[in-house]
Enzyme design. Structure first.
Site, PDB file in Angstrom:
ATOM      1  N   HIS A  16       0.854  -1.198   0.000  1.00 16.95           N
ATOM      2  CA  HIS A  16       0.000   0.000   0.000  1.00 16.95           C
ATOM      3  C   HIS A  16       0.882   1.237   0.000  1.00 16.95           C
ATOM      4  O   HIS A  16       1.749   1.377   0.855  1.00 16.95           O
ATOM      5  CB  HIS A  16      -0.886   0.031   1.251  1.00 16.95           C
ATOM      6  CG  HIS A  16      -2.092  -0.845   1.141  1.00 16.95           C
ATOM      7  ND1 HIS A  16      -3.212  -0.679   1.925  1.00 16.95           N
ATOM      8  CD2 HIS A  16      -2.360  -1.892   0.326  1.00 16.95           C
ATOM      9  CE1 HIS A  16      -4.105  -1.588   1.596  1.00 16.95           C
ATOM     10  NE2 HIS A  16      -3.624  -2.344   0.649  1.00 16.95           N
ATOM     11  N   TYR A  39      -8.984   5.496   8.015  1.00 17.15           N
ATOM     12  CA  TYR A  39      -9.110   5.776   9.455  1.00 17.15           C
ATOM     13  C   TYR A  39     -10.066   6.965   9.581  1.00 17.15           C
ATOM     14  O   TYR A  39      -9.791   8.028   9.016  1.00 17.15           O
ATOM     15  CB  TYR A  39      -7.775   6.203  10.057  1.00 17.15           C
ATOM     16  CG  TYR A  39      -6.708   5.127  10.133  1.00 17.15           C
ATOM     17  CD1 TYR A  39      -5.881   4.842   9.052  1.00 17.15           C
ATOM     18  CD2 TYR A  39      -6.504   4.415  11.318  1.00 17.15           C
ATOM     19  CE1 TYR A  39      -4.886   3.875   9.139  1.00 17.15           C
ATOM     20  CE2 TYR A  39      -5.508   3.451  11.416  1.00 17.15           C
ATOM     21  CZ  TYR A  39      -4.703   3.178  10.323  1.00 17.15           C
ATOM     22  OH  TYR A  39      -3.715   2.227  10.420  1.00 17.15           O
ATOM     23  N   PRO A  59      -3.878   0.292  18.965  1.00 23.89           N
ATOM     24  CA  PRO A  59      -3.691  -0.200  17.590  1.00 23.89           C
ATOM     25  C   PRO A  59      -3.831   0.862  16.501  1.00 23.89           C
ATOM     26  O   PRO A  59      -3.662   0.543  15.321  1.00 23.89           O
ATOM     27  CB  PRO A  59      -4.804  -1.254  17.443  1.00 23.89           C
ATOM     28  CG  PRO A  59      -5.841  -0.842  18.424  1.00 23.89           C
ATOM     29  CD  PRO A  59      -5.126  -0.198  19.567  1.00 23.89           C
ATOM     30  N   LYS A  93       1.124  -0.441  15.109  1.00 24.69           N
ATOM     31  CA  LYS A  93       2.557  -0.544  15.443  1.00 24.69           C
ATOM     32  C   LYS A  93       2.940  -1.747  16.306  1.00 24.69           C
ATOM     33  O   LYS A  93       4.130  -2.019  16.478  1.00 24.69           O
ATOM     34  CB  LYS A  93       3.001   0.735  16.168  1.00 24.69           C
ATOM     35  CG  LYS A  93       3.029   1.951  15.267  1.00 24.69           C
ATOM     36  CD  LYS A  93       4.028   1.783  14.161  1.00 24.69           C
ATOM     37  CE  LYS A  93       4.024   2.894  13.155  1.00 24.69           C
ATOM     38  NZ  LYS A  93       4.476   2.482  11.834  1.00 24.69           N
ATOM     39  N   TYR A 108       4.364   6.297  10.023  1.00 23.89           N
ATOM     40  CA  TYR A 108       3.525   5.172   9.597  1.00 23.89           C
ATOM     41  C   TYR A 108       4.342   4.111   8.866  1.00 23.89           C
ATOM     42  O   TYR A 108       4.150   2.913   9.086  1.00 23.89           O
ATOM     43  CB  TYR A 108       2.385   5.683   8.704  1.00 23.89           C
ATOM     44  CG  TYR A 108       1.240   4.698   8.607  1.00 23.89           C
ATOM     45  CD1 TYR A 108       0.284   4.604   9.617  1.00 23.89           C
ATOM     46  CD2 TYR A 108       1.116   3.852   7.510  1.00 23.89           C
ATOM     47  CE1 TYR A 108      -0.760   3.699   9.540  1.00 23.89           C
ATOM     48  CE2 TYR A 108       0.074   2.942   7.411  1.00 23.89           C
ATOM     49  CZ  TYR A 108      -0.864   2.875   8.433  1.00 23.89           C
ATOM     50  OH  TYR A 108      -1.902   1.970   8.348  1.00 23.89           O
TER      51      TYR A 108
HETATM   52  C1  PHB Z   1      -5.973  -4.368  10.946  1.00 27.19           C
HETATM   53  O1  PHB Z   1      -6.039  -4.607   9.743  1.00 27.19           O
HETATM   54  O2  PHB Z   1      -6.346  -5.194  11.788  1.00 27.19           O
HETATM   55  C2  PHB Z   1      -5.460  -3.046  11.395  1.00 27.19           C
HETATM   56  C3  PHB Z   1      -4.961  -2.172  10.459  1.00 27.19           C
HETATM   57  C4  PHB Z   1      -4.487  -0.933  10.860  1.00 27.19           C
HETATM   58  C5  PHB Z   1      -4.519  -0.594  12.188  1.00 27.19           C
HETATM   59  C6  PHB Z   1      -5.000  -1.484  13.136  1.00 27.19           C
HETATM   60  C7  PHB Z   1      -5.479  -2.717  12.734  1.00 27.19           C
HETATM   61  O3  PHB Z   1      -4.064   0.625  12.572  1.00 27.19           O
END
Ligand code: PHB
Ligand code: APR
Length: 394
Positions: free
Chosen positions: A76, A204, A296, A300, A388
Protein backbone atom coordinates in the site's frame (compact mmCIF):
# COMPACT_ATOMS: atom_id res chain seq x y z
CA UNK A 1 11.46 -37.30 37.80
CA UNK A 2 12.60 -33.79 36.89
CA UNK A 3 13.98 -33.30 33.40
CA UNK A 4 16.98 -31.03 32.74
CA UNK A 5 17.41 -29.36 29.37
CA UNK A 6 20.07 -26.98 28.18
CA UNK A 7 20.24 -24.41 25.37
CA UNK A 8 21.92 -21.13 24.47
CA UNK A 9 18.80 -18.92 24.53
CA UNK A 10 15.56 -19.96 26.19
CA UNK A 11 12.70 -18.06 24.56
CA UNK A 12 9.51 -17.66 26.57
CA UNK A 13 6.54 -17.18 24.21
CA UNK A 14 5.86 -18.44 20.68
CA UNK A 15 4.14 -15.30 19.40
CA UNK A 16 5.72 -13.35 16.54
CA UNK A 17 8.54 -12.01 18.77
CA UNK A 18 9.66 -15.38 20.11
CA UNK A 19 9.29 -17.18 16.77
CA UNK A 20 11.18 -14.56 14.77
CA UNK A 21 13.97 -14.36 17.35
CA UNK A 22 14.31 -18.13 17.33
CA UNK A 23 14.53 -18.19 13.51
CA UNK A 24 17.02 -15.31 13.29
CA UNK A 25 19.27 -17.02 15.84
CA UNK A 26 18.90 -20.42 14.14
CA UNK A 27 20.05 -18.80 10.89
CA UNK A 28 23.29 -17.90 12.72
CA UNK A 29 23.67 -21.36 14.24
CA UNK A 30 22.55 -20.29 17.73
CA UNK A 31 20.51 -22.85 19.61
CA UNK A 32 17.15 -21.97 21.22
CA UNK A 33 14.23 -23.66 22.97
CA UNK A 34 10.87 -21.89 22.64
CA UNK A 35 8.22 -22.51 25.29
CA UNK A 36 4.59 -21.39 25.32
CA UNK A 37 1.68 -21.89 27.65
CA UNK A 38 -0.63 -22.36 24.65
CA UNK A 39 -0.40 -24.76 21.71
CA UNK A 40 0.42 -23.91 18.10
CA UNK A 41 -3.17 -24.11 16.87
CA UNK A 42 -4.34 -21.64 19.51
CA UNK A 43 -1.48 -19.23 18.78
CA UNK A 44 -2.13 -19.36 15.02
CA UNK A 45 -5.82 -18.64 15.59
CA UNK A 46 -5.27 -15.26 17.23
CA UNK A 47 -6.47 -12.44 14.97
CA UNK A 48 -4.42 -9.28 15.18
CA UNK A 49 -3.39 -6.29 13.07
CA UNK A 50 -2.04 -6.55 9.57
CA UNK A 51 0.11 -3.63 8.43
CA UNK A 52 3.87 -4.26 8.11
CA UNK A 53 6.45 -1.48 7.98
CA UNK A 54 9.14 -1.83 5.33
CA UNK A 55 11.69 -2.65 8.07
CA UNK A 56 9.45 -5.51 9.21
CA UNK A 57 9.15 -6.75 5.63
CA UNK A 58 12.97 -6.63 5.31
CA UNK A 59 13.41 -8.54 8.59
CA UNK A 60 11.00 -11.30 7.52
CA UNK A 61 12.73 -11.57 4.13
CA UNK A 62 16.19 -11.67 5.70
CA UNK A 63 15.06 -14.36 8.13
CA UNK A 64 13.90 -16.43 5.14
CA UNK A 65 10.18 -16.30 5.97
CA UNK A 66 9.04 -13.69 3.46
CA UNK A 67 8.14 -15.92 0.51
CA UNK A 68 4.36 -16.12 0.92
CA UNK A 69 4.20 -12.49 2.11
CA UNK A 70 5.86 -11.39 -1.15
CA UNK A 71 3.26 -13.30 -3.16
CA UNK A 72 0.10 -12.69 -1.16
CA UNK A 73 0.78 -9.44 0.71
CA UNK A 74 -0.72 -6.19 -0.59
CA UNK A 75 1.74 -3.28 -0.88
CA UNK A 76 0.00 0.00 0.00
CA UNK A 77 1.44 3.35 -0.97
CA UNK A 78 -1.01 5.43 1.04
CA UNK A 79 -4.04 5.47 3.35
CA UNK A 80 -6.99 7.74 3.98
CA UNK A 81 -7.91 9.76 7.02
CA UNK A 82 -11.47 11.06 7.37
CA UNK A 83 -13.02 13.60 9.67
CA UNK A 84 -16.81 13.88 9.85
CA UNK A 85 -17.00 12.61 6.28
CA UNK A 86 -14.15 14.73 4.80
CA UNK A 87 -11.46 12.42 3.41
CA UNK A 88 -7.78 13.07 2.89
CA UNK A 89 -5.09 10.71 1.55
CA UNK A 90 -1.68 10.37 3.18
CA UNK A 91 0.43 9.58 0.13
CA UNK A 92 3.29 7.53 1.61
CA UNK A 93 5.02 7.10 -1.73
CA UNK A 94 5.05 10.81 -2.51
CA UNK A 95 5.74 12.06 1.00
CA UNK A 96 8.46 9.64 2.10
CA UNK A 97 9.05 7.43 -0.94
CA UNK A 98 8.11 4.25 0.94
CA UNK A 99 5.17 1.91 1.32
CA UNK A 100 3.75 -0.59 3.84
CA UNK A 101 2.63 -4.19 3.30
CA UNK A 102 -0.82 -5.40 4.29
CA UNK A 103 -0.36 -9.00 5.46
CA UNK A 104 -2.05 -10.35 8.58
CA UNK A 105 -0.16 -11.20 11.74
CA UNK A 106 -1.93 -14.56 11.64
CA UNK A 107 -0.15 -15.29 8.34
CA UNK A 108 3.20 -14.02 9.66
CA UNK A 109 2.86 -16.38 12.62
CA UNK A 110 1.96 -19.34 10.38
CA UNK A 111 4.95 -18.65 8.12
CA UNK A 112 7.27 -18.45 11.11
CA UNK A 113 5.98 -21.74 12.56
CA UNK A 114 6.38 -23.48 9.19
CA UNK A 115 9.96 -22.26 8.82
CA UNK A 116 10.88 -23.07 12.42
CA UNK A 117 9.60 -26.63 12.05
CA UNK A 118 11.47 -27.05 8.73
CA UNK A 119 14.70 -25.87 10.36
CA UNK A 120 14.48 -28.11 13.42
CA UNK A 121 13.05 -25.63 15.94
CA UNK A 122 12.65 -27.01 19.47
CA UNK A 123 9.33 -26.21 21.14
CA UNK A 124 7.58 -27.03 24.38
CA UNK A 125 3.86 -26.18 24.17
CA UNK A 126 1.17 -26.19 26.87
CA UNK A 127 3.70 -25.46 29.60
CA UNK A 128 2.62 -24.12 33.00
CA UNK A 129 4.13 -22.76 36.23
CA UNK A 130 6.93 -20.96 34.37
CA UNK A 131 9.43 -19.28 36.71
CA UNK A 132 12.77 -17.61 35.98
CA UNK A 133 15.79 -17.93 38.26
CA UNK A 134 19.43 -16.86 38.55
CA UNK A 135 19.01 -14.00 36.08
CA UNK A 136 22.11 -12.20 37.32
CA UNK A 137 24.33 -15.26 36.86
CA UNK A 138 25.84 -16.58 33.61
CA UNK A 139 23.60 -19.69 33.76
CA UNK A 140 20.00 -18.52 34.27
CA UNK A 141 17.30 -21.19 34.55
CA UNK A 142 13.68 -21.45 33.45
CA UNK A 143 11.56 -23.86 35.53
CA UNK A 144 8.24 -25.13 34.25
CA UNK A 145 5.76 -28.00 34.16
CA UNK A 146 5.28 -29.88 30.89
CA UNK A 147 3.10 -32.98 30.40
CA UNK A 148 2.94 -33.48 34.15
CA UNK A 149 6.71 -33.36 34.56
CA UNK A 150 8.93 -30.69 36.14
CA UNK A 151 11.41 -29.35 33.56
CA UNK A 152 14.41 -27.04 34.07
CA UNK A 153 16.02 -25.29 31.11
CA UNK A 154 19.54 -24.02 31.74
CA UNK A 155 20.71 -21.38 29.30
CA UNK A 156 23.01 -18.42 28.71
CA UNK A 157 20.21 -15.93 28.07
CA UNK A 158 16.44 -15.76 28.51
CA UNK A 159 14.29 -13.86 26.02
CA UNK A 160 11.01 -12.78 27.60
CA UNK A 161 8.73 -12.76 24.54
CA UNK A 162 5.65 -13.76 26.50
CA UNK A 163 3.38 -10.82 25.77
CA UNK A 164 1.64 -8.37 28.07
CA UNK A 165 0.28 -11.06 30.42
CA UNK A 166 3.47 -13.12 30.59
CA UNK A 167 5.69 -13.82 33.58
CA UNK A 168 9.06 -12.51 32.38
CA UNK A 169 8.51 -8.84 33.07
CA UNK A 170 7.61 -9.56 36.69
CA UNK A 171 10.84 -11.51 37.17
CA UNK A 172 12.55 -8.10 37.22
CA UNK A 173 12.65 -6.98 40.88
CA UNK A 174 9.99 -4.41 41.76
CA UNK A 175 12.59 -1.86 42.85
CA UNK A 176 14.22 -2.01 39.39
CA UNK A 177 11.14 -2.22 37.15
CA UNK A 178 9.35 1.02 36.24
CA UNK A 179 6.10 0.93 34.30
CA UNK A 180 4.19 3.68 32.49
CA UNK A 181 0.59 3.21 31.46
CA UNK A 182 -2.41 4.88 29.95
CA UNK A 183 -5.71 3.05 29.55
CA UNK A 184 -8.14 4.59 27.06
CA UNK A 185 -11.82 4.94 27.99
CA UNK A 186 -13.14 2.83 25.06
CA UNK A 187 -12.45 -0.32 23.05
CA UNK A 188 -12.41 -1.43 19.41
CA UNK A 189 -15.13 -3.76 18.20
CA UNK A 190 -13.66 -5.65 15.23
CA UNK A 191 -15.24 -7.76 12.52
CA UNK A 192 -13.65 -10.01 9.92
CA UNK A 193 -15.74 -10.83 6.84
CA UNK A 194 -15.24 -12.59 3.52
CA UNK A 195 -16.19 -9.61 1.39
CA UNK A 196 -13.92 -7.39 -0.73
CA UNK A 197 -12.65 -4.29 1.11
CA UNK A 198 -14.62 -1.08 0.76
CA UNK A 199 -11.57 0.70 -0.64
CA UNK A 200 -8.21 -0.53 -1.95
CA UNK A 201 -6.47 1.33 0.89
CA UNK A 202 -7.17 1.73 4.63
CA UNK A 203 -9.53 4.42 5.90
CA UNK A 204 -9.11 5.78 9.46
CA UNK A 205 -12.17 7.86 10.36
CA UNK A 206 -13.05 10.18 13.20
CA UNK A 207 -16.79 10.80 13.34
CA UNK A 208 -18.87 12.42 16.06
CA UNK A 209 -20.30 8.94 16.78
CA UNK A 210 -16.76 7.57 17.27
CA UNK A 211 -13.74 6.17 15.45
CA UNK A 212 -13.98 3.67 12.59
CA UNK A 213 -11.33 1.82 10.57
CA UNK A 214 -11.68 0.01 7.26
CA UNK A 215 -8.86 -2.47 6.76
CA UNK A 216 -8.36 -5.75 4.97
CA UNK A 217 -6.53 -9.05 4.92
CA UNK A 218 -6.74 -9.67 1.16
CA UNK A 219 -8.76 -8.58 -1.87
CA UNK A 220 -11.60 -10.81 -0.70
CA UNK A 221 -11.39 -10.53 3.10
CA UNK A 222 -12.02 -7.31 5.04
CA UNK A 223 -11.38 -6.21 8.59
CA UNK A 224 -13.44 -3.37 10.08
CA UNK A 225 -13.40 -1.74 13.50
CA UNK A 226 -15.56 0.76 15.37
CA UNK A 227 -14.88 2.46 18.68
CA UNK A 228 -17.29 1.24 21.39
CA UNK A 229 -17.73 1.72 25.14
CA UNK A 230 -15.70 -0.75 27.21
CA UNK A 231 -18.91 -1.84 28.90
CA UNK A 232 -20.34 -3.15 25.59
CA UNK A 233 -20.50 -6.91 25.07
CA UNK A 234 -20.53 -8.89 21.83
CA UNK A 235 -24.16 -9.94 22.25
CA UNK A 236 -25.11 -6.25 22.06
CA UNK A 237 -23.69 -6.07 18.54
CA UNK A 238 -25.38 -8.14 15.85
CA UNK A 239 -23.65 -8.05 12.46
CA UNK A 240 -26.42 -5.77 11.12
CA UNK A 241 -25.99 -3.32 13.98
CA UNK A 242 -22.24 -3.25 13.34
CA UNK A 243 -22.66 -2.54 9.61
CA UNK A 244 -25.25 0.20 10.26
CA UNK A 245 -22.93 1.94 12.71
CA UNK A 246 -19.88 1.58 10.47
CA UNK A 247 -21.76 3.13 7.53
CA UNK A 248 -22.70 6.16 9.60
CA UNK A 249 -19.09 6.74 10.63
CA UNK A 250 -17.18 6.31 7.37
CA UNK A 251 -19.13 8.87 5.35
CA UNK A 252 -21.68 8.53 2.54
CA UNK A 253 -19.22 7.87 -0.28
CA UNK A 254 -17.41 4.98 1.42
CA UNK A 255 -20.69 3.63 2.82
CA UNK A 256 -22.15 3.43 -0.69
CA UNK A 257 -19.33 1.03 -1.68
CA UNK A 258 -19.39 -1.11 1.47
CA UNK A 259 -20.09 -4.79 0.87
CA UNK A 260 -21.44 -6.31 4.07
CA UNK A 261 -21.55 -9.99 4.94
CA UNK A 262 -21.63 -12.37 7.89
CA UNK A 263 -18.81 -11.94 10.39
CA UNK A 264 -16.32 -14.81 10.63
CA UNK A 265 -14.75 -13.28 13.75
CA UNK A 266 -15.95 -10.58 16.10
CA UNK A 267 -14.19 -9.30 19.20
CA UNK A 268 -13.78 -6.29 21.46
CA UNK A 269 -10.26 -5.16 22.38
CA UNK A 270 -9.32 -2.51 24.96
CA UNK A 271 -6.79 0.21 24.05
CA UNK A 272 -3.71 0.73 26.15
CA UNK A 273 -0.33 2.46 26.07
CA UNK A 274 2.25 0.74 28.29
CA UNK A 275 6.04 0.73 28.64
CA UNK A 276 8.26 -1.23 31.03
CA UNK A 277 11.79 -0.06 31.78
CA UNK A 278 14.45 -1.42 31.65
CA UNK A 279 14.09 -4.06 28.92
CA UNK A 280 17.10 -6.00 30.21
CA UNK A 281 17.81 -7.34 33.67
CA UNK A 282 20.99 -9.43 34.00
CA UNK A 283 20.69 -12.08 31.31
CA UNK A 284 16.95 -11.60 30.79
CA UNK A 285 15.79 -9.51 27.81
CA UNK A 286 12.21 -8.41 27.26
CA UNK A 287 10.95 -8.06 23.69
CA UNK A 288 7.58 -7.22 22.10
CA UNK A 289 4.34 -6.99 24.07
CA UNK A 290 6.13 -8.21 27.23
CA UNK A 291 7.80 -4.79 27.37
CA UNK A 292 5.30 -2.46 25.72
CA UNK A 293 1.77 -2.10 24.39
CA UNK A 294 0.55 0.50 21.92
CA UNK A 295 -3.05 1.29 21.05
CA UNK A 296 -3.69 -0.20 17.59
CA UNK A 297 -4.41 3.13 15.88
CA UNK A 298 -1.03 3.28 14.12
CA UNK A 299 -0.74 -0.52 13.57
CA UNK A 300 2.56 -0.54 15.44
CA UNK A 301 2.32 -3.52 17.87
CA UNK A 302 3.83 -6.18 15.64
CA UNK A 303 6.28 -3.76 14.01
CA UNK A 304 7.62 -2.65 17.37
CA UNK A 305 8.05 -6.27 18.41
CA UNK A 306 9.99 -7.03 15.22
CA UNK A 307 12.26 -4.02 15.80
CA UNK A 308 13.09 -5.27 19.33
CA UNK A 309 13.86 -8.71 17.97
CA UNK A 310 16.18 -7.31 15.30
CA UNK A 311 18.08 -5.36 17.96
CA UNK A 312 18.19 -8.38 20.30
CA UNK A 313 19.25 -10.79 17.61
CA UNK A 314 22.13 -8.50 16.63
CA UNK A 315 23.20 -8.26 20.29
CA UNK A 316 23.21 -12.03 20.75
CA UNK A 317 24.92 -12.74 17.43
CA UNK A 318 27.67 -10.21 18.24
CA UNK A 319 28.09 -11.83 21.66
CA UNK A 320 28.30 -15.39 20.36
CA UNK A 321 30.23 -14.74 17.16
CA UNK A 322 32.60 -11.95 18.19
CA UNK A 323 32.51 -11.99 22.02
CA UNK A 324 31.27 -8.41 21.73
CA UNK A 325 29.23 -7.40 24.79
CA UNK A 326 28.48 -3.84 23.59
CA UNK A 327 25.07 -4.51 22.02
CA UNK A 328 23.98 -6.61 25.01
CA UNK A 329 24.75 -3.66 27.28
CA UNK A 330 22.99 -1.12 25.07
CA UNK A 331 19.96 -3.32 24.18
CA UNK A 332 17.50 -1.76 26.61
CA UNK A 333 18.37 1.85 25.81
CA UNK A 334 18.47 1.30 22.04
CA UNK A 335 15.03 -0.30 22.11
CA UNK A 336 13.49 2.21 24.51
CA UNK A 337 14.64 5.20 22.43
CA UNK A 338 12.59 3.84 19.56
CA UNK A 339 9.75 2.46 21.71
CA UNK A 340 8.93 5.87 23.18
CA UNK A 341 8.82 7.50 19.76
CA UNK A 342 6.43 4.83 18.52
CA UNK A 343 4.37 5.14 21.71
CA UNK A 344 4.14 8.86 20.99
CA UNK A 345 2.90 8.28 17.44
CA UNK A 346 0.34 5.65 18.45
CA UNK A 347 -0.93 7.89 21.25
CA UNK A 348 -1.10 10.91 18.93
CA UNK A 349 -3.07 8.99 16.28
CA UNK A 350 -5.40 7.68 19.00
CA UNK A 351 -5.95 11.16 20.43
CA UNK A 352 -6.67 12.58 16.96
CA UNK A 353 -9.08 9.92 15.78
CA UNK A 354 -11.31 8.93 18.74
CA UNK A 355 -14.19 10.51 20.60
CA UNK A 356 -13.23 10.88 24.26
CA UNK A 357 -16.08 11.03 26.80
CA UNK A 358 -14.22 13.71 28.76
CA UNK A 359 -13.60 16.01 25.78
CA UNK A 360 -15.16 19.46 25.81
CA UNK A 361 -15.95 21.46 22.66
CA UNK A 362 -12.45 22.86 22.92
CA UNK A 363 -10.68 19.48 22.50
CA UNK A 364 -13.06 18.58 19.66
CA UNK A 365 -12.10 21.79 17.84
CA UNK A 366 -8.41 20.98 18.48
CA UNK A 367 -8.87 17.58 16.78
CA UNK A 368 -10.53 19.24 13.80
CA UNK A 369 -7.76 21.86 13.62
CA UNK A 370 -5.13 19.11 13.66
CA UNK A 371 -6.90 17.31 10.81
CA UNK A 372 -7.20 20.56 8.80
CA UNK A 373 -3.51 21.23 9.41
CA UNK A 374 -2.61 17.78 8.04
CA UNK A 375 -4.69 18.46 4.95
CA UNK A 376 -3.11 21.86 4.35
CA UNK A 377 0.53 21.23 5.27
CA UNK A 378 2.82 18.81 3.49
CA UNK A 379 5.22 19.04 6.44
CA UNK A 380 2.48 17.88 8.83
CA UNK A 381 1.41 15.05 6.53
CA UNK A 382 5.04 14.02 6.19
CA UNK A 383 5.43 13.52 9.94
CA UNK A 384 2.48 11.12 9.89
CA UNK A 385 3.87 9.34 6.83
CA UNK A 386 7.41 8.85 8.18
CA UNK A 387 6.06 7.37 11.39
CA UNK A 388 3.52 5.17 9.60
CA UNK A 389 6.09 3.54 7.31
CA UNK A 390 8.37 3.06 10.32
CA UNK A 391 11.15 5.01 12.00
CA UNK A 392 14.75 3.86 11.53
CA UNK A 393 15.90 1.07 13.84
CA UNK A 394 18.10 3.46 15.83
C1 PHB B 1 -5.97 -4.37 10.95
O1 PHB B 1 -6.04 -4.61 9.74
O2 PHB B 1 -6.35 -5.19 11.79
C2 PHB B 1 -5.46 -3.05 11.40
C3 PHB B 1 -4.96 -2.17 10.46
C4 PHB B 1 -4.49 -0.93 10.86
C5 PHB B 1 -4.52 -0.59 12.19
C6 PHB B 1 -5.00 -1.48 13.14
C7 PHB B 1 -5.48 -2.72 12.73
O3 PHB B 1 -4.06 0.63 12.57
N1 APR C 1 4.75 -19.01 29.76
C1 APR C 1 4.91 -19.34 28.45
N2 APR C 1 4.36 -18.64 27.44
C2 APR C 1 3.61 -17.60 27.78
C3 APR C 1 3.40 -17.19 29.11
C4 APR C 1 4.00 -17.96 30.13
N3 APR C 1 3.84 -17.68 31.41
N4 APR C 1 2.61 -16.11 29.12
C5 APR C 1 2.32 -15.84 27.83
N5 APR C 1 2.92 -16.72 27.02
C6 APR C 1 2.86 -16.78 25.55
C7 APR C 1 1.47 -16.53 25.00
O1 APR C 1 0.69 -17.72 25.01
C8 APR C 1 1.78 -16.05 23.59
O2 APR C 1 1.76 -17.09 22.65
O3 APR C 1 3.65 -15.76 25.00
C9 APR C 1 3.18 -15.46 23.69
C10 APR C 1 3.21 -13.95 23.51
O4 APR C 1 2.81 -13.64 22.20
P1 APR C 1 2.15 -12.23 21.80
O5 APR C 1 1.17 -11.84 22.85
O6 APR C 1 1.69 -12.36 20.41
O7 APR C 1 3.35 -11.19 21.92
P2 APR C 1 4.56 -10.89 20.92
O8 APR C 1 5.13 -12.13 20.35
O9 APR C 1 5.44 -9.92 21.62
O10 APR C 1 3.86 -10.18 19.69
C11 APR C 1 3.66 -8.82 19.58
O11 APR C 1 1.63 -9.48 18.64
O12 APR C 1 0.35 -9.40 20.52
C12 APR C 1 0.52 -8.85 19.28
O13 APR C 1 -0.24 -6.63 19.22
C13 APR C 1 0.84 -7.44 19.44
O14 APR C 1 1.25 -7.28 17.25
C14 APR C 1 1.90 -7.35 18.48
C15 APR C 1 2.66 -8.59 18.52
Amino acid sequence: MAKNLSTSVCIIGAGPSGLLLSQMLANEGIDTIVIDRQNQEYIEGRIRAGVLESGTVDALNEAGVGGRMQKEGLPHSGFDMAFDGDRFRIDLAKLVDQSVMVYGQTEVTRDLFTKRHETGGQFLFDVSDVTLADLKTDRPIVHLMHEGQAVSIQCDYIAGCDGFRGVSRNAIPADVLKTFERVYPFGWLGILTDRPPVSHELIYANHERGFALCSMRSNTRSRYYIQCPLTDTLDQWSDDQFWDELKLRIGKDAASHLQTGPSIEKSIAPLRSFVAEPMRYGNLFLAGDAAHIVPPTGAKGLNLAVADVRILSRALVERYKRSNQHFIDTYSQTCLNRVWKVERFSWQMSMLLHQFPEHTHFEKRMQRAEFDYLVSSEAAAKTIAENYVGLPLE
